[in-house]
Motif scaffolding. Sequence first.
Motif, PDB file in Angstrom:
ATOM      1  N   ARG A 151       0.844  -1.195   0.000  1.00  9.88           N
ATOM      2  CA  ARG A 151       0.000   0.000   0.000  1.00  9.88           C
ATOM      3  C   ARG A 151       0.883   1.249   0.000  1.00  9.88           C
ATOM      4  NH1 ARG A 151      -0.053   2.418   5.038  1.00  9.88           N
ATOM      5  NH2 ARG A 151       0.601   1.107   6.799  1.00  9.88           N
ATOM      6  N   ILE A 152       0.326   2.327  -0.493  1.00  7.86           N
ATOM      7  CA  ILE A 152       1.026   3.610  -0.512  1.00  7.86           C
ATOM      8  C   ILE A 152       0.910   4.252   0.867  1.00  7.86           C
ATOM      9  CG2 ILE A 152       1.066   5.915  -1.548  1.00  7.86           C
ATOM     10  CD1 ILE A 152       0.079   4.676  -4.125  1.00  7.86           C
ATOM     11  N   THR A 153       2.012   4.757   1.379  1.00  6.07           N
ATOM     12  CA  THR A 153       2.039   5.345   2.711  1.00  6.07           C
ATOM     13  C   THR A 153       1.642   6.825   2.665  1.00  6.07           C
ATOM     14  OG1 THR A 153       4.351   5.996   2.501  1.00  6.07           O
ATOM     15  CG2 THR A 153       3.908   3.776   3.335  1.00  6.07           C
ATOM     16  N   ASP A 154       1.541   7.426   3.863  1.00  4.83           N
ATOM     17  CA  ASP A 154       1.277   8.870   3.934  1.00  4.83           C
ATOM     18  C   ASP A 154       2.407   9.658   3.273  1.00  4.83           C
ATOM     19  OD1 ASP A 154      -1.083   8.412   5.248  1.00  4.83           O
ATOM     20  OD2 ASP A 154      -0.227   8.688   7.261  1.00  4.83           O
ATOM     21  N   GLU A 155       3.642   9.188   3.454  1.00  2.00           N
ATOM     22  CA  GLU A 155       4.770   9.843   2.797  1.00  2.00           C
ATOM     23  C   GLU A 155       4.644   9.724   1.274  1.00  2.00           C
ATOM     24  OE1 GLU A 155       8.539  11.629   1.987  1.00  2.00           O
ATOM     25  OE2 GLU A 155       7.069  11.738   3.615  1.00  2.00           O
TER      26      GLU A 155
END
Length: 664
Positions: free
Chosen positions: A336-340
């Motif tokens: 999954r894509i992180t907040d960063e």
Amino acid sequence: MSSSSGQTRSGDARARQQQSSHMLKTGRRGNPFCKDTHDLFATLMVSLDLSDRTRFFRTYPNAFTTDDAAANLSSLRFSQSNRTSDPNDPQRIVTTTTTTTFSMSRDIAKGICQHFMDARLIENAADPTSTSFKDRGIYQITPKGLHVLERFITKNGISADHLVTVFTTQPICMKLLHLERRQSDDEIHVSRSVIDVVFRRFAGGRHPNYVSEPHDSRGVPTSTRPYVDNLRPTEAFDRSSGIDLQDVTEKNKTAGGFTVVKQVFNSVTAIDWLVDYSTCCCREEAGELLAHFVRYGLVVLHSDKSKVGDRVGMQEVRGSGNSEAEYRYGPRILYRITDEGRRVMLGAEAGAVASAVPKGVVSVGMEGKPSSDGSAAEDDASSTKSADRQGADRSFAGGTGLSNVAESQITNRPSVAELFKNDFTDSGASAWAKDQHSTTTRLRAILDEPALRALFRDFLRANYCDENLGFWIDVADFRRRFSTTSSAVGGSGQAATRKKQGTATNAMETHQQNLVAAALHIYNTYLAPLSPNELNIDHNLRADVVNYVNRSLAEVAPNGLKQPAPGEEPEVPPLRATQVQTLLRQYERIQEHIFRLLATDQVPRFIRTEPFLALMDPETPEAGANNSDGGQPAAAGGNGGVGTGSGQSTSAPKPPTGASGGKV
């Protein structure tokens, strides 16, 4: 596998020939360097007869067989001729012809074709999911392969009339990430700023590429929503815009209720996406890039539900400061894509972006740049390990990174918008219109940016003067074709090619005939009285061209040209190379005049139009949807093409102006 090169220089009394032989360079995985792979692939495709092939009562268009590829690769010859003026006598033209011949056995030829498949340049026509090059197979060019082929044809001035059907009937990858590599070992370069640019393209930027409807943040989830493989996409879904993303809803075992996990993707799908839409030469290189995404905290492992028997791979990378990361890929592994990662998706362009080049390619420097946290960006030279849980471990030197990201208009927009930053108000446009240097600079930016160029052509067409842009582009293409010409002939097609050429004893003679035809096509289209797209230019400029064409034709054909019979092609006048060169110089005079007219008269009006302002505003959602011209062969009208001649402009004919004379 070896190649031999011969160089012949003609045009003076000291004509000489040089020959050399060498082995193709290979990387640490045993595959040829990326540029050599692309050049060899494109040379082979130009030499092949791509036609309908039938297997088990099914026909595959624009295809070739294993035997076709092996026969041509056994003795593949590529010739390139460059014309320059003799420094001692500017009236003479010196032609330097370089011929490269590749020689290899059938087994090596099959191995080379396997590298083409690994790089997703070709695919099995009957089974696109197959990853092995078979002894009896039928193959077609992939959209990525067409992109590489089109760039090769345009760069080397190849006349590829036989490939027009391929380009007009098959999809082409319009946005390809070009990864810059070290010259010494062909390893790709990596730095934080470059990874950010590549990740933004991978993740879809400001518009994540959801394969299904994303979760509505205003609602509260009431049931689970698992990740679904092979989900049928929506009609608006475009795989080239970024990796397939889904929002997943899971039970919260700790606090109860349900938790929404945003932007989840399959690990194998991510590798396939990078191989299809970047110049990664194999899945291992794509895995290294994804491992760097993990190392910089842009993506993170979401779940690994692999079962016994699943084929699972792993890539490890190591950066400066002993930072390490791994990327595992298998059918049941999700990331999954992180907040960063979302911050990078929405953030400003990376600081390493240096300049824009034609076709929407953004050049990213190889030198290390300060990263966002103030530390120096790495040029990773450490090893990368690859492991397969079904086989023995094997290790190889890892990729050091990335480079040149070729992404059309979205990546370029901030730098281009900066160039036009004073043009979004009436006062700014008025002040800018008075600055001649600014007008020429901005017009060059418009001509170099595919999306802006297409919009500018529509603007000119609406104002009944698009023939000016058509002439400028056609002359630019003609200048390139005059300077360089290339041809490719495979081992099985050399005799047929010699027979087809007829009276032309070599590629340069055939090229000369094509140049004469192209020069007269420009004349008949834009400059001859009553031409369909006649330019409205100064009388003296037109008269000089008309008089020179008439004198040249009278010199080479004093009795006139033979009238063609019905259905026959018109005879091409035997103009000399020096005459074609003089005609080119006169075209360039008119081209400079047209450029000044466009810069001073049309561009100040164009930059005030609503479509232009919408395209240049990064915050406008509609602006990102106009991202369709990067890296694609241009449509008729002169925006590029596959070396088949100049396109036609579509404006209505204008009343004749200027000198007398007839069409050729």
